[in-house]
Design an enzyme around this catalytic site. Sequence first.
Site, PDB file in Angstrom:
ATOM      1  N   CYS A  69       0.848  -1.204   0.000  1.00 49.20           N
ATOM      2  CA  CYS A  69       0.000   0.000   0.000  1.00 49.20           C
ATOM      3  C   CYS A  69       0.883   1.254   0.000  1.00 49.20           C
ATOM      4  CB  CYS A  69      -0.894  -0.045   1.242  1.00 49.20           C
ATOM      5  SG  CYS A  69      -1.652   1.497   1.720  1.00 49.20           S
ATOM      6  N   CYS A  72       0.407   3.527   3.015  1.00 43.70           N
ATOM      7  CA  CYS A  72       0.962   2.859   4.203  1.00 43.70           C
ATOM      8  C   CYS A  72       2.479   3.038   4.255  1.00 43.70           C
ATOM      9  CB  CYS A  72       0.641   1.365   4.177  1.00 43.70           C
ATOM     10  SG  CYS A  72      -1.106   0.960   4.251  1.00 43.70           S
TER      11      CYS A  72
END
Length: 144
Positions: A69, A72
């Site tokens: 991600c 992230c």
Amino acid sequence: MTNESHHIVCPQCRAINRVQPGRESQATCGKCKSKVFENQPLELVGPTFDRHIAKSTLPVLVDFYSPSCGPCLMMGPEFAKAAETLYPDVRLAKVDTSAEGAIASRFGIQAVPTLILFNGGREIARQSGAMGAKDLVNWTRSSL
């Protein structure tokens, strides 16, 4: 913080250690002699997750993330900075949702990153989306 001792779970052997306030940075595990609490995020998996959430008397802020991600990955260094700022009042931890799907499912994680703040073994606040270190610290403190 009160003058009562904290219960802090050892990241190595999972023993519960009683630590006096102000002594967190020097505390070593009574069982395995490892450092009990540091100012960096702790990676939690399976049984270590439940132990840290249920047995710690310190609040625990968990970053549910995925290594694939983009947001992230961008938030990772900010989360580490927040850990330094919130130390020793809050333990910061991370859970890789791609490796720990059962934990993610149990907490209904549908988007990453998602932050959940636990206190006394209970979820007290939740926030989805990437945040900078300052916003992480402010959100955590305002949620306690």
